[in-house]
Scaffold this motif. Structure first.
Motif, PDB file in Angstrom:
ATOM      1  N   ASP A   4       0.842  -1.188   0.000  1.00 37.75           N
ATOM      2  CA  ASP A   4       0.000   0.000   0.000  1.00 37.75           C
ATOM      3  C   ASP A   4       0.884   1.247   0.000  1.00 37.75           C
ATOM      4  O   ASP A   4       2.024   1.212   0.449  1.00 37.75           O
ATOM      5  N   VAL A   5       0.310   2.335  -0.475  1.00 38.00           N
ATOM      6  CA  VAL A   5       1.042   3.602  -0.497  1.00 38.00           C
ATOM      7  C   VAL A   5       0.706   4.362   0.769  1.00 38.00           C
ATOM      8  O   VAL A   5      -0.457   4.467   1.147  1.00 38.00           O
ATOM      9  N   ARG A 166      -1.848  11.135   8.210  1.00 42.06           N
ATOM     10  CA  ARG A 166      -1.120  10.051   7.566  1.00 42.06           C
ATOM     11  C   ARG A 166      -2.144   9.007   7.134  1.00 42.06           C
ATOM     12  O   ARG A 166      -3.000   8.634   7.927  1.00 42.06           O
ATOM     13  N   TYR A 167      -2.093   8.620   5.874  1.00 43.97           N
ATOM     14  CA  TYR A 167      -3.073   7.618   5.442  1.00 43.97           C
ATOM     15  C   TYR A 167      -2.439   6.621   4.481  1.00 43.97           C
ATOM     16  O   TYR A 167      -1.421   6.894   3.846  1.00 43.97           O
ATOM     17  N   ARG A 168      -3.073   5.446   4.426  1.00 38.08           N
ATOM     18  CA  ARG A 168      -2.612   4.376   3.545  1.00 38.08           C
ATOM     19  C   ARG A 168      -3.688   4.102   2.528  1.00 38.08           C
ATOM     20  O   ARG A 168      -4.869   4.172   2.832  1.00 38.08           O
ATOM     21  N   GLU A 169      -3.268   3.770   1.330  1.00 38.34           N
ATOM     22  CA  GLU A 169      -4.263   3.406   0.314  1.00 38.34           C
ATOM     23  C   GLU A 169      -3.655   2.320  -0.571  1.00 38.34           C
ATOM     24  O   GLU A 169      -2.460   2.355  -0.873  1.00 38.34           O
ATOM     25  N   PRO A 170      -4.472   1.370  -0.976  1.00 39.53           N
ATOM     26  CA  PRO A 170      -3.991   0.400  -1.959  1.00 39.53           C
ATOM     27  C   PRO A 170      -3.994   1.061  -3.338  1.00 39.53           C
ATOM     28  O   PRO A 170      -4.844   1.911  -3.618  1.00 39.53           O
ATOM     29  N   LEU A 171      -3.029   0.722  -4.170  1.00 42.10           N
ATOM     30  CA  LEU A 171      -3.083   1.211  -5.555  1.00 42.10           C
ATOM     31  C   LEU A 171      -4.247   0.527  -6.257  1.00 42.10           C
ATOM     32  O   LEU A 171      -4.507  -0.667  -6.046  1.00 42.10           O
ATOM     33  N   GLN A 172      -4.929   1.278  -7.119  1.00 35.57           N
ATOM     34  CA  GLN A 172      -6.006   0.684  -7.914  1.00 35.57           C
ATOM     35  C   GLN A 172      -5.383  -0.341  -8.879  1.00 35.57           C
ATOM     36  O   GLN A 172      -4.203  -0.222  -9.220  1.00 35.57           O
ATOM     37  N   PRO A 173      -6.178  -1.317  -9.345  1.00 37.92           N
ATOM     38  CA  PRO A 173      -5.599  -2.407 -10.139  1.00 37.92           C
ATOM     39  C   PRO A 173      -4.802  -1.930 -11.357  1.00 37.92           C
ATOM     40  O   PRO A 173      -3.672  -2.397 -11.589  1.00 37.92           O
ATOM     41  N   HIS A 174      -5.347  -0.987 -12.140  1.00 32.31           N
ATOM     42  CA  HIS A 174      -4.618  -0.525 -13.334  1.00 32.31           C
ATOM     43  C   HIS A 174      -3.363   0.243 -12.926  1.00 32.31           C
ATOM     44  O   HIS A 174      -2.343   0.200 -13.597  1.00 32.31           O
ATOM     45  N   ARG A 175      -3.472   0.922 -11.793  1.00 34.46           N
ATOM     46  CA  ARG A 175      -2.350   1.717 -11.303  1.00 34.46           C
ATOM     47  C   ARG A 175      -1.237   0.782 -10.802  1.00 34.46           C
ATOM     48  O   ARG A 175      -0.054   1.034 -10.958  1.00 34.46           O
ATOM     49  N   ARG A 176      -1.661  -0.328 -10.210  1.00 37.60           N
ATOM     50  CA  ARG A 176      -0.707  -1.324  -9.725  1.00 37.60           C
ATOM     51  C   ARG A 176       0.084  -1.905 -10.905  1.00 37.60           C
ATOM     52  O   ARG A 176       1.303  -2.076 -10.826  1.00 37.60           O
ATOM     53  N   ARG A 177      -0.625  -2.168 -12.006  1.00 34.30           N
ATOM     54  CA  ARG A 177       0.065  -2.730 -13.179  1.00 34.30           C
ATOM     55  C   ARG A 177       1.024  -1.693 -13.780  1.00 34.30           C
ATOM     56  O   ARG A 177       2.123  -2.023 -14.221  1.00 34.30           O
ATOM     57  N   PHE A 178       0.588  -0.437 -13.784  1.00 35.70           N
ATOM     58  CA  PHE A 178       1.450   0.642 -14.282  1.00 35.70           C
ATOM     59  C   PHE A 178       2.721   0.744 -13.422  1.00 35.70           C
ATOM     60  O   PHE A 178       3.846   0.810 -13.940  1.00 35.70           O
ATOM     61  N   ALA A 179       2.521   0.698 -12.097  1.00 36.49           N
ATOM     62  CA  ALA A 179       3.654   0.832 -11.175  1.00 36.49           C
ATOM     63  C   ALA A 179       4.587  -0.381 -11.297  1.00 36.49           C
ATOM     64  O   ALA A 179       5.818  -0.233 -11.307  1.00 36.49           O
ATOM     65  N   ARG A 290      15.231   0.639  -8.629  1.00 38.19           N
ATOM     66  CA  ARG A 290      14.090   1.519  -8.936  1.00 38.19           C
ATOM     67  C   ARG A 290      13.183   1.648  -7.718  1.00 38.19           C
ATOM     68  O   ARG A 290      12.934   0.679  -7.027  1.00 38.19           O
ATOM     69  N   ASP A 291      12.718   2.869  -7.515  1.00 45.98           N
ATOM     70  CA  ASP A 291      11.932   3.171  -6.326  1.00 45.98           C
ATOM     71  C   ASP A 291      10.658   3.902  -6.757  1.00 45.98           C
ATOM     72  O   ASP A 291      10.730   4.930  -7.434  1.00 45.98           O
ATOM     73  N   LEU A 292       9.512   3.366  -6.379  1.00 45.08           N
ATOM     74  CA  LEU A 292       8.239   3.991  -6.788  1.00 45.08           C
ATOM     75  C   LEU A 292       8.001   5.307  -6.050  1.00 45.08           C
ATOM     76  O   LEU A 292       7.176   6.113  -6.475  1.00 45.08           O
ATOM     77  N   GLY A 293       8.721   5.503  -4.953  1.00 41.87           N
ATOM     78  CA  GLY A 293       8.680   6.797  -4.252  1.00 41.87           C
ATOM     79  C   GLY A 293       7.272   7.298  -4.013  1.00 41.87           C
ATOM     80  O   GLY A 293       6.488   6.654  -3.325  1.00 41.87           O
ATOM     81  N   GLU A 294       6.955   8.442  -4.593  1.00 45.48           N
ATOM     82  CA  GLU A 294       5.680   9.091  -4.277  1.00 45.48           C
ATOM     83  C   GLU A 294       4.595   8.800  -5.306  1.00 45.48           C
ATOM     84  O   GLU A 294       3.674   9.578  -5.473  1.00 45.48           O
ATOM     85  N   ILE A 295       4.707   7.702  -6.018  1.00 51.93           N
ATOM     86  CA  ILE A 295       3.633   7.347  -6.940  1.00 51.93           C
ATOM     87  C   ILE A 295       2.437   6.845  -6.127  1.00 51.93           C
ATOM     88  O   ILE A 295       2.558   5.933  -5.327  1.00 51.93           O
TER      89      ILE A 295
END
Lengths: 327, 387
Positions: A4-5, A166-179, A290-295
């Motif tokens: 999660d982000v 401070r909050y956590r969120e799962p990446l959406q499915p298409h966003r997860r594939r992009f990341a 590679r680091d997804l950082g703030e995506i």
């Protein structure tokens, strides 16, 4: 699976205190508690305008006593870093003696067994005060220490208020594939089944045609493209800003895409030679570095993914050729 | 079409940094001035509309609740409007629609921003480092406009100077730069290339308010009313394949429907002056084109020729505009308010001679939300023959 982000949204806001709350906070700093008298009723904390009629008030500030009665309470079992104590405590509605309506504040007791509606409590001022509502809390009557009033300081006209979320969120499915694609060294876009247009990042739907675009719409774009627009930003300094020197933010239309990547950091390239139409090739950080950082689900920063963009040496793209694309 | 609606009162604070007033005190100041202008008190108001830009600008969430006391609105309907930078004009339109509906006779619309309490670039960057801010978002599109139209680079400087000169006539304006000049603008630091510091709006504190009323109330009001003869809102997505972010379709559509509702066929000749939302200098020619006042590619020629100056044939931002005062959430309402003051003959030292029809406009987000209204000194305006 990508984790999660986590996002921290935090800013130290500054509040102008004005003609009523200014004296209130000044008094708290000094170790005194003020209310305001309106039509014979006393409000603490004081209000700037008559809550019944909205009329303007000549501040008729009065000093409150130390004692009051609990009208209601709730028990906080897991305090956060924003709470006044690092152990469980109560938030209580306390009707100060002589006040018209209760004040909500922290009440320190060892266990909820010690709490009851109707119990008598007292104001306990802290030794270290800065002119804030957190300069005191309530304790059971008779258990506190005497207040030390210290006067003579400057009036409190502005207070700082750190607001933090401070909050956590799962990446959406298409966003997860992009990341995941970025970690694998590929730019994954999505093709609309209706218009055939390719967006990057995809949104999981075609926002013009309002149809879902699932994994079957994913495709890999080239990691080279043309600059469609750019600006050179001289960073404005603000809380949390790390940039100090001018840098380029560009929109890059990857070959095969119909929307550009926007706000791409292309530092390292000479600003004087940067231009619309310039052809660029992405240079990826090595796999594993590679680091997804703030995506997250709303913004994309490629800083931890793309080390730099190199000019390809090809002739510039004709700006007219991408006028139909979003910039 | 509902029943007629008019602006019968306007109020605004000074737009400098206000460390003397709380947020509550700020909105109240503007509201009380507007009510006094309208000959009303809080007790007369049927409903309140509050507009401001994102809550993150001051970190006060749902401010419409905490501001109710200061606006005498306890026990009354309160509506919060939020459409990013266009919110001020959208709030004005919301208020007008409430009056036109026949449900309310007197609606108080109040908009504000107190930028001194937070930081807009932080807020617009989602709290992250390296944010591009509003200027960084718009600068690439401005560059594209320049490239597309072939406009010379001094057009932006000229707008920056013109609006600041107008601001010298407006006591409420945040910026009063006595020695403003083309030299000074182009020598100022480059913030978001091609935008210089002095081609950008300031960070201001302030509130603005209008009282909107039904025809019956308006005719009984002490001052001259400004009749709201048409309004329109349009939006589009920030990014999609084929989007033209320079000549934005939603902006073109918004203007078309607005003029059609008002019976206007030649806006440049039939509208006497305009308050356009121009936070960065180049947006003057871009909106002149994007809202169909000038033909495509020719907006900058109006600026170049001096048409948009206070004494020109189509004055734009006689008040000094967003370039001189930008309490973000209020900025759109200020455009609508200043347009109303022009047709009420109440614009003081920046009054446009003989103004009877004026345009108020705002845009927001990634140039994707639009709200516009046309006000007139006459309920049935006589439009100039444009043959």
């Amino acid at each position: 699976m990508l984790p999660d982000v986590e996002t921290l949204l935090e800013y130290p806001y500054t509040r102008t205190t004005g003609p009523v709350l200014g004296p209130f906070f000044t008094a708290l700093r000094d170790g005194r508690l003020l209310g305001i008298r309106i039509d014979g009723r006393v409000y603490c904390p004081p209000v700037e305008y008559d809550p019944e009629t909205g009329t303007s008030l000549e501040p008729d500030l009065v000093e409150m006593g130390s004692d009051g009665t609990v009208k209601s309470w709730t028990w906080v079992t897991q305090p956060t870093s924003q709470h006044p104590f690092d152990h469980p405590f109560a938030f209580a509605l306390v009707l100060l003696d002589g006040a018209y309506r209760p004040i909500v504040h922290a009440l320190e007791v060892a266990s909820p067994d010690e709490l009851s509606t109707g119990m008598r409590v007292s104001v306990q001022f802290h030794e270290d005060r800065r002119g804030a509502i957190t300069d005191f809390h309530f304790v059971p009557a008779g258990t506190g220490t005497a207040r030390q009033v210290v006067t003579g300081g400057e009036p409190v006209t502005v207070i700082e208020q750190l607001i933090s979320l401070r909050y956590r969120e799962p990446l959406q499915p298409h966003r997860r594939r992009f990341a995941q694609g970025l970690l694998d060294g590929r730019f994954i876009g999505q093709r609309s089944p209706i218009s055939g247009k390719v967006s990057i990042p995809g949104r999981g739907y075609d926002l013009l045609e309002r149809v879902e675009v699932g994994e079957e719409g994913d495709l890999v774009l080239a990691d080279r493209g043309s600059v469609t627009a750019f600006t050179v930003i001289t960073p404005i300094q603000y809380y949390g800003q790390k940039e100090t020197e001018p840098y380029i933010r560009a929109s890059i239309l990857l070959d095969g895409g119909d929307t550009p990547l926007t706000g791409v950091d292309v530092r390292g390239l000479p600003i004087d030679e940067f231009r619309i139409g310039l052809r660029l090739q992405a240079v990826w950080w090595p796999a594993g570095q590679r680091d997804l950082g703030e995506i997250d689900n709303r913004s994309v920063s490629l800083d931890g993914i793309i080390e730099r963009w190199n000019p390809t040496g090809e002739p510039d793209a004709d700006p007219d050729s991408f006028e139909e694309f979003a910039l | 079409m509902g029943r007629p609606c008019a602006v019968i009162g306007t109020g605004q604070t000074d737009y400098r940094k206000r460390l003397d007033l709380t947020l509550d005190g700020l909105v109240r100041w503007a509201a009380l001035e507007a009510l006094e202008d309208a000959g009303l008190t809080f007790g007369d108001v049927d409903a309140v509309v509050i507009g401001k830009a994102p809550d993150a600008l001051e970190g006060v969430v749902m401010p419409e609740l905490s501001l109710a006391d200061a606006l005498g609105a306890v026990g009354k309907p309160i509506h919060r409007v939020h459409t990013a930078g266009s919110v001020g004009a959208a709030a004005a339109i919301t208020g007008a629609t409430m009056v036109e509906s026949g449900r309310y006779d007197r609606v108080l619309v109040v908009c504000y921003e107190k930028q001194s309490e937070g930081n807009a670039t932080w807020a617009l960057s989602g709290g992250k480092s390296g944010g591009q801010g509003a200027g960084g978002t718009f600068a690439p599109w401005i560059r594209s406009y320049i490239q597309r139209s072939g406009a010379p680079e001094h057009i932006g400087w000229k707008v920056a100077v013109k609006d600041r000169q107008n601001a010298l006539r407006n006591p409420h304006a945040h910026l009063h730069i006595e020695d403003i000049s083309i030299e000074k603008v182009k020598e100022s630091p480059m913030l978001w290339d091609p935008l210089h510091f002095l081609e950008s709006c300031p960070s201001s504190d302030g509130a603005a308010a209008v009282v909107l009323a039904s025809e019956e109330v308006a005719r009984a009001s002490p001052g001259a009313p400004a009749w709201v003869i048409a309004h329109a809102k349009r939006t589009e997505f920030a990014s999609f394949p084929g989007r033209d972010a320079v000549r934005v379709q939603a902006g073109v559509d918004c203007a078309s429907v607005l003029y059609k509702k008002a019976g206007i066929t030649d806006p440049r000749r039939q509208i006497d002056c305009a308050e356009l939302y121009v936070p960065f200098s180049w947006y003057e020619p871009m909106w002149l084109e994007g809202h169909l006042i000038a033909r495509e590619g020719e907006g900058w020629r109006m600026t170049e020729a001096g048409d948009t100056e206070l004494t020109g044939s189509f004055p734009v931002n006689p008040s000094g505009g967003v370039l001189s005062s930008n309490p973000i959430g209020a900025s759109g309402l200020i455009r609508c308010l200043e347009a109303a003051n022009q047709v009420r003959g109440r614009a003081g030292d920046y009054q446009v001679d003989g103004a009877r029809i004026a345009l108020g406009h705002a845009y927001g987000g990634a140039a994707q939300y639009f709200a516009m209204w046309i006000v007139s000194a006459d309920l049935q305006p006589k439009l100039a023959d444009h043959s």
